[in-house]
Structure formats: C-alpha cells, structure tokens
Design a protein around this motif. Structure first.
Motif, short mmCIF file in Angstrom:
data_model
loop_
_atom_site.label_atom_id
_atom_site.label_comp_id
_atom_site.label_asym_id
_atom_site.label_seq_id
_atom_site.Cartn_x
_atom_site.Cartn_y
_atom_site.Cartn_z
N UNK A 84 -11.32 4.60 -9.26
CA UNK A 84 -12.23 3.50 -9.54
C UNK A 84 -12.27 2.24 -8.70
N UNK A 85 -11.06 1.79 -8.29
CA UNK A 85 -11.04 0.42 -8.01
C UNK A 85 -10.92 0.30 -6.40
N UNK A 86 -10.68 1.47 -5.69
CA UNK A 86 -10.39 1.29 -4.39
C UNK A 86 -9.20 0.21 -3.73
N UNK A 87 -8.34 0.13 -4.91
CA UNK A 87 -6.89 -0.46 -4.63
C UNK A 87 -6.97 -1.80 -4.31
N UNK A 88 -8.10 -2.52 -3.82
CA UNK A 88 -7.79 -3.91 -3.17
C UNK A 88 -7.28 -4.65 -4.49
N UNK A 89 -7.63 -4.57 -5.70
CA UNK A 89 -7.42 -5.62 -6.53
C UNK A 89 -6.24 -5.22 -7.25
N UNK A 132 0.76 -1.19 0.07
CA UNK A 132 -0.06 0.01 0.07
C UNK A 132 0.72 1.07 -0.05
N UNK A 157 -6.07 6.23 -7.55
CA UNK A 157 -7.09 5.50 -8.45
C UNK A 157 -8.12 5.81 -7.92
#
Ligand code: FES
Ligand code: FES
Lengths: 166, 772
Positions: free
Chosen positions: A140-145, A130, A138
């Motif tokens: 869009x993604x919320x960074x999780x993926x 992280x 970003x």
C-alpha cells in the motif's frame, strides 16, 4: 493424535500450550493462543507479515514448527509491543506519520522496526532503515512513511539515551 | 465559491491522522480471518485440471467417507448457476463446458480445512479436452490474420473527424506497437470470506471486499434469495486495488452455497498460492498506434488498435475496455481520431479490476508513443507535449470540451521545473559505449477520468445517509452510513473530516463504521477513484442538510424562533450572546424525536451529455492529471536497470487530507514501479507461471527510489467539495516515463513491460546486428 506441551513466555506472560509438533508457530500463536494480530500473507517466508520476536530475534513464524520452540522461549508479538517503551514510541510515530494504510503488513513491519531500534547501535540512515525492513512487503504505502516513522521514533529514542547518559 | 467554502473548513485540507491508525498499529483490526466463527466449517473449491473441454461427469471416490463433509455441485444451487455480473456468461460451478484451468467444478466444506481439502482430492472429473487459446500473443497473431476466428467478448470504437483526412494532412506518420502483461494486485491479505446461515433462511456474509452492494445483489439469482435476506458486511480489508472489486462475489457465493447446504457458517480463506492462481489480474494488452504529424509537431491524426486479453469470462472486461480506449488518446488535441477496441477470450483465469482499470495499459502505450513521435520530429519530448496538450476550451476524442480549469498543462510545467528535466536531458548517455554507467531521464503526462465513465453516476444514483444518534461513547454524534469501504486508502478518515466540516461540529462527534448492507444505503462501489469525489461530496451535502435541520430545531426549541446558526460546534442566534453546544441540542432532539437520519443523493450536472452507443460526449465528469519524470541508471555490463528518482505533480482537485493523498501517490507509484520493471507474470500450461510471492516479485523498501511529489489544486467545480480522484492516477503513468528514460540512457526503445535486463539485452543485440 500426538501432541506436545510447551511453556513459553509470550508478551511477558507464561503460557502453557498443547499442539501437534509440526504445527506452524504462526498457527499456534493465532489459533491456540488466540493472538490474531500476527498475520499470514504468504506462508513461505517472503512477506514478513507473520514476523514475531523469538528470544529477541525477528523470525517469520510461518516457517517455524512450533514443536521446535523449546520450553522457556520468549515470544513477543504485536500485542506485546505496546508493553515496551520502544514499541509504544514506534506505534505513536506510525500513526502520526500515516505509515499504516490497510494495516495488514503493519504488525510484522512494526516487529521489524522494533528489532531494529532495540538492536545494538542501530544505524538509522535511510539506507540502513530500508534494509532493516526489506523482508517485509507492503503493497500500500511505498514504504516512504514507514521509513519516516521509524526514523522519527529512532531519533526520539536516541535523545532519551543521551539524557540517560547525562 | 471555493473561497467561502474553504473558510468553513476546519478539517478538510488537513493531514489529520487516520481514524483506524491505532487499531492497526496495535494489531487489533479484525480482518476476515480474525473474526470469530463459532462452530464454523471450512470451504474448498475443486478445480478443473484442464484449460478447455466438455465436462462429462464427476467421480466421487466410493472409498471416501462422504458423510463427514458437505459437497455442492451445480444441482445444489438454489437459483441460477450464473455469476450475475456485467456479462452473464460465467457459471458459479462449471456444469458443461470448462473454459479455463482452475475453473470450479464442485465445492466442499468440512469441519477442518485439511478434511475439506482431502475430500476435494477424492473428486475427479472426466473431461473431454479441447484445444485452448492461452496467450495474448496467440490472440494478436490471429487478430492480424483472421480476427473472425477469435471469440470476441466486447468491442467498441471511438471516432472523431476523419483519420484518412488527418493522415493526408500529415507530413510524417509514426507507428508503434506496445505490449503489457498480467499484473497481480498482491494485496497482502489474501481473499477471505465467511457466510453465516441466518435463522430466517437468509445469509450473512462478512469478509474482505471493496463493494458490499456488488456482492449482495449479484448473489440474488444464484442463491434465489431476495436482497433483504442477503446481508453483507465488510471486515477490515488488507488491501484491494481492484482485486476485491469483482472477485469477492465468487468466494462469497462459494461460502454461501456451502453454508446454505450444510447449515453451518462456512469460511474460505485463500492461501497465497490459491490467491495468485485463482483470482483476477490486470488485463494484458496490445496497443498499436499510428499517428499523423505536421513538421511543427502538430498531431493531425491518431489511429489506435486496442486489444485486451479478457481471460475465459467477461467479468468487468467491457468497462475496462471502455476506460482503456477513452484513455488511449487522452491528454492531447487531435481533430481526427479513430480507436478500435476489442476484448478477446483466452482460456485462462478471467481478468478483472485492478487500480487504473485499463488506463495504465492505454497510457503505457500512448506515452511511449508520444516520445517516439517527438523523436521522429527531432523535437524535445516536453516541447512536443506542451505543443499538443489539451487546454481549456479544447475537445477530447469523444468531443468533450475541457470546460473548467484543470491541471493541464500545469502538472507538466511544474514537474519539468522540479526535476530540472531540460538541463538533465543533456546528461543522458544514449548508449554511449565509453560510459561506465548509462543515465537517462524520461517523461510522461496523462489524465485519469474521475468517477464512472460517461453518465454512469446518473444511473447509479449514489446515496449517503447520516444518522444522528447516541454513539458508542454515550454522547450524541453522527454515524456516516455509506457503502464505501476502507481498504487502506483512508475512507474512514476523510469522510468524518468532510461530515464534521459540513455540519460544523467537532471531528470527534463523527464516526464512519464498517459498511453493513443492513444499515447503509448504496453509495456505489469503492472503485474508479470515485469515493472522495462522488461519495465525499454526497456526504458533505447530506451534512449541510442535517445542519439546516438542526439549526431549525435549535431555533424553535431554544431560541424562540430566532435565526440560529451552528458553527464550530456551537448554536448561536443573532440576537443574544447565549450559545448552546451541539451535544446539548442533539441530545434533546434525540430524546424527544428519536435518532434522526438524513439522506442525500448525488446528481451529475444536467449539462453532462454522454452517448454510450457512439461514445460521444462527456466521457467523464472531470479529470485528474499527472506528470512523472523518472531518472534511471543502467549498468552497461549487467544491464541492470535502477530507477533513481521520480518527480511528479498531481491535480486531484481539492486535497482533503494531504498526508493520505501523498500516501496514495507513494503507494500508487510503487505499484507502478513494479508494473514497469519488476512484476512479471506469464502463462505456463494454462496457469500463471509466477504463482508464489517468491516468484512474483514486487518492490521492497530497497527498490523504491526517492519520490518528489507535488500537488496543484484545480477543484472540480460541480461539487462544493471540489475533490477529484487520487487512487488510480498515481498507478497510471510511471511505466512509459521509465521506458522513455531507458531509451535516453541506452539508445533503444523497449515496447513491452515489465522492462527487464533480458529484454534490454535482446533489443541491444538486435539493434547492433541490424546496424552492421
Ligand atoms: S506469512 Fe510468513 S513470511 Fe509471509
Ligand atoms: S499498509 Fe497495506 S500492506 Fe502495508
């Protein structure tokens, strides 16, 4: 208008370019070299969409005057990532894990991932991953993926290292 | 029904990788600023330096060489100087009155951006300045003193039963006021558009947009061109979130007006500063709740005042207001409801669409207030909600009966279990002065109307086409022709999944190209969480239609008229063991009869009844449901608020692609986290005070907490596909769960988002001093 001429190694190939010295490196990459994969999200060093590797260090190309980049400098952009094994592995995992949505942050994000996995003894804990991507926004993604993808790629790459050792 | 359909699914329901994944990770996807524009000029917008006033004239510096540039003023507009949206109150270029700082007063184009910008600086307006109203605070003050003095853009009420009676029956009445501010979409790709003049006098517009069939028809009156001469094509889009729903018409119009005058292609790509200052935001809101309650927790009356700051012009504000008021009491049974909604003008940049579209504001207020009600009755927040949650057979505020099984109250029960909400409640600090760290857990429960409000889908008549033709690889296949756009949410991946299953052919024989109004019918805009639910279902039905046609052709041509079925990519007939692959039959059909196109048009069930005047009836075709549990930690010294974990459950109907659906939820929750605790934007001197990425701070990878996400599937029964919406519901409800958690942690309730340490400090001080 005064211009300067520079010869750089861009994505492994030699290029000679001419531009006004105060031109942003980002503009030289996109307009002069025609490498449109590098994006502009903010123009002020905040979003990381314009990230590239300059002599193996990740930098935001919107904040660099191209004239300051000396002859012989090595530049790696998103277009050059797939020429490297680590880059390919990261790209594969980004696709497999659904890490890209709109994709606009992705070239810069991948450069950050690449800098991380090719660094010395990368720490691949969730917190370290992280942190390694904290300079890339970003929406869009919320960074999780994204984190999942880098973690999976790093895992695979580290196994290869072990194989090499044996 | 679902059993038989499910068994035919090979792709639907699978987390298949994105179709556009490869081009995106290789940096090959071409966004608006990446497409070649040979011999193109750059456009620039000259803007008003004052917030309100009468524009007397424009002065052009005589020392500047105007022959090198092209200037467009209202006199150059071929048609009407009006932006032809819901309201027709906004001029393309101000010609008389200025209504906000930054309003366009002229357009300039030049061979370079620098020259266009320089030319713009040589145009100075003479404006007779007038007093302006700039903030929602001022609006609410006046609303409480003298609402008639305000400029009302739109008003709407919802009425059910008699609230007077409901309050008379109540044991307790609970009141509360809730505020929310502007929110910026902050898609990472700024707005950008290019207009190419066509040899036939038409215009070809390409760029970053959500809705090709908003841009094209909305420009007819301004450009004075027929629809056929306005072609609009979507490039790759770097995020939209509503920000590229209504606004692209403006920037496309600027480019088109300039291109028509100078005869060159004209491109405008906003830099981030322009993009934040001069594009639409989420409407700031003020919501006042008054709720009547019985001792046992039953809600007897809900009275709501719902105010939105519209900004200077109407844009989509009526539609945002409608969705807002419809969600302001949604989720709970109550016999007596009165909602009074208004949008008032302020002299600031017009507010517009943003993921959720009024619902996040409504749910922020409602779910904060529901906790307050529970608290007042000394009931547990989950028990109060379970007691009042809508269930099968109950009716909403508009009188709509919940007629099919939905995720209420399952999403709530499920999230309570996964988060161990009840056990963790006991650990909450409630401002304990002895604690080193305050812990709190909070809940929110909500629904999102899926698709357009009311019978909007009946009026829109969404169409989808499938073209059976030779694809780019030289083999026959299907091009999906819809106006729904890909902006990251996965349209170009799920539509092929759906069409391939509808036809029962291999997935790699189906493509979904970028919509271009030259080729695609109007499937409606890519908004309102309607793409999968409405357009997806239309594509599915079109695919079934084409399948029947192909089977008939195969039967006749290859099987001597014997009944033939296409399954798994193979045509088989009942009598022989011979089978023919899809490609073979399709190739022959195309060779013989040419490419084939089938159309399908979406139809709402005839039973759906909606009265747009009285706001009575079925306000949405169906509902998605969500429940969030947020856990927070607050540092008692610095008052820093950290969201530790979010547990959530969603009913979005049938999940078409679980990986993409989860990605939508993760992204939606992250935007909602920003809305709840980070994204702060006020008005200073008439413009947004946070006007750069440095000052408008959104969540980074370090800010996002652990997310535990679950789905429960209650398919929409009117379509074979059964999908509802996922895009917006995930943005709707996090803020109140965080506010509720912060109250559980600190003992004080914050009633304005974003929740910040500063506001918490003020509130704690206020509470402490009133306790003395
Ligand atoms: S464009 Fe360089 S950091 Fe955003
Ligand atoms: S994928 Fe859209 S900004 Fe990251």
């Amino acid at each position: 208008m005064k211009t300067v001429i520079r010869t750089w190694i861009v994505n492994g190939k030699k290029y000679t370019v001419e531009f006004p010295p105060m031109r942003r490196l980002l503009d030289v990459i996109r307009e002069t070299l025609g490498l449109k994969g590098t994006k502009e999200g903010c123009g002020e060093g905040e979003c990381g969409a314009c990230s590239i590797l300059l002599n193996h260090e990740p930098v935001t190309s919107c904040l660099i005057a191209a004239g300051q980049v000396p002859d012989g400098a090595e530049i790696l952009t998103i277009e050059g990532l797939e020429l490297t094994h680590e880059g390919q592995e990261l790209q594969r995992m980004y696709v497999a894990k659904g890490a890209a949505q709109c994709g606009f942050c992705i070239p810069g994000m991948l450069v950050a991932s690449y800098a991380h996995v090719t660094g010395d003894h990368p720490d691949n804990s969730d917190a370290a991953l992280r942190e390694a991507h904290a300079g890339n926004i970003c929406r869009c993604t919320g960074y999780a993926k994204i984190i999942e993808a880098v973690s999976a790629a790093a895992e695979r790459l580290s196994h290869e290292d072990e194989d090499d050792d044996t | 029904m679902s059993a038989t359909v499910s068994s035919t699914y090979r792709n639907v329901g699978k987390g298949l990788p994105r179709r556009d994944g490869e081009e995106k990770v290789r940096g090959l996807a071409a966004y608006a600023d990446d497409i070649p524009v040979p011999d193109g000029w750059h456009g620039w917008v000259v803007r008003s330096p004052v917030s309100r006033g009468r524009l007397k004239k424009l002065n052009f510096d005589p020392a500047f060489d105007w022959s090198r540039v092209c200037v467009v003023t209202p006199e150059d507009i071929p048609g009407e100087n009006v932006v032809d949206m819901v309201g027709r109150d906004m001029p393309f270029i101000a010609h008389d009155w200025i209504q906000f700082k930054g309003e366009p007063i002229a357009l300039v184009a030049a061979p370079t951006r620098a020259l266009a910008r320089e030319a713009a600086s040589h145009i100075t307006p003479e404006i007779e300045e007038q007093p302006a109203i700039l903030t929602l605070r001022e609006v609410v003050d006046q609303f409480q003193r003298d609402p008639k003095s305000l400029h009302e853009m739109v008003a709407q009420t919802i009425s059910k039963g008699s609230v007077e009676q409901g309050f008379a029956e109540a044991d307790v009445v609970v009141e509360g006021e809730y505020w929310s501010g502007h929110q910026e979409q902050l898609y990472i790709e700024p707005q950008g558009m290019v207009a190419f003049p066509e040899p036939d006098g038409g215009i070809f517009i390409q760029g970053s947009l959500q809705c090709p069939y908003y841009v094209a028809p909305e420009l007819i009156v301004t450009l004075n061109l027929p629809l056929e001469k306005i072609r609009v094509k979507q490039t790759a889009v770097g995020g939209g979130f509503g920000g590229k729903e209504d606004f692209p018409t403006l920037i496309a119009g600027y480019c088109a007006l300039l291109a028509m005058k100078c005869g060159k292609p004209v491109k405008i790509i906003f830099d981030r500063n322009q993009d934040i200052l001069y594009t639409t935001k989420r409407h700031p809101s003020w919501v006042r709740h008054r709720t009547g309650l019985k001792r046992d927790g039953t809600i007897t009356a809900m009275k709501v005042d719902f105010l939105l700051d519209g900004g200077a012009y109407t844009t989509l504000s009526p539609v945002v207001l409608y969705r807002g008021i419809l969600h302001s009491t949604l989720g709970y049974k109550c016999p007596h409801v009165y909602v009074d909604g208004h949008v008032y003008r302020t002299n600031t940049f017009p507010n517009g669409a943003f993921r959720g579209f009024g619902a996040p504001q409504a749910i922020w207020a409602l779910e904060s207030h529901m906790d307050r009600c529970a608290h007042k009755l000394s009931m547990a927040p989950e028990a109060f909600r379970l007691h009042n949650a809508l269930r099968l057979g109950d009716t909403t505020a508009t009188g709509q009966t919940i007629a099919e099984a939905m995720g209420t109250p399952t999403v709530l029960e499920n999230t309570l279990a996964h988060s161990q909400f009840v056990e963790k409640q006991k650990r909450c600090s409630r401002g304990d002065p002895k604690a080193d760290c305050w812990y709190g857990i909070g809940l929110s429960f909500f629904a999102h109307g899926a698709g357009f409000t009311g019978d909007g889908e009946s009026r829109l008549k969404a169409k989808a086409a499938l073209d059976l033709e030779i694809l780019h690889d030289g083999e026959p296949g299907i091009n999906i022709r819809i106006s729904s756009t890909e902006m990251g949410q996965g349209t170009f991946t799920i539509m092929p999944q759906i069409a391939a299953d509808g036809l029962a052919i291999p997935l790699d024989r189906v493509c979904c190209p970028h919509p271009d109004t030259k080729y695609v019918p109007d499937s409606g805009p890519t908004v309102a969480s309607r793409t999968t639910m409405i357009v997806g279902s239309t594509v599915f039905d079109a695919a079934r239609k084409l399948k029947t046609q192909l089977e008939a052709y195969a039967s006749e041509t290859f099987f001597g008229g014997a009944p033939t079925e296409l399954n798994n990519g193979l045509f088989k007939n009942t009598y022989t063991s011979v089978s023919l692959p899809f490609e073979r039959v399709a190739k022959q059909l195309i060779a013989e009869k040419g490419p084939q196109r089938v159309y399908h048009q979406f139809q709402l069930p005839a039973s759906l009844k909606w009265d747009q005047k009285t706001f009575k009836g079925d306000s949405y075709p169906s509902y998605s449901w969500g429940c969030n549990v947020a856990e927070v930690e607050v540092n008692p010294l610095t008052l820093e608020i950290k969201v530790l974990r979010i547990t959530s459950t969603w009913d979005i109907g049938r999940v078409i692609n679980p990986v993409l659906a989860k990605g939508q939820v993760e992204g939606g929750l992250t935007q909602a986290l920003g809305y709840a605790v980070m994204e702060k934007m006020g008005i200073k001197n008439g413009v947004f005070d946070a006007n750069r990425m440095q000052t408008y701070v959104v969540p980074t990878s370090m800010d996002v907490p652990e997310m535990d996400i679950h789905f429960v599937e209650y398919p929409y029964t009117h379509t074979a596909l059964g999908a509802k919406g996922v895009g917006e519901v995930s943005m709707d409800g996090l803020a109140p769960s965080v506010a509720n958690a912060v109250e559980a942690a600190t003992g004080v309730r914050l009633t304005e988002i974003p929740i910040t340490p500063e506001k918490l400090w003020e509130k704690l001080r206020e509470t402490a001093s009133s306790a003395i």
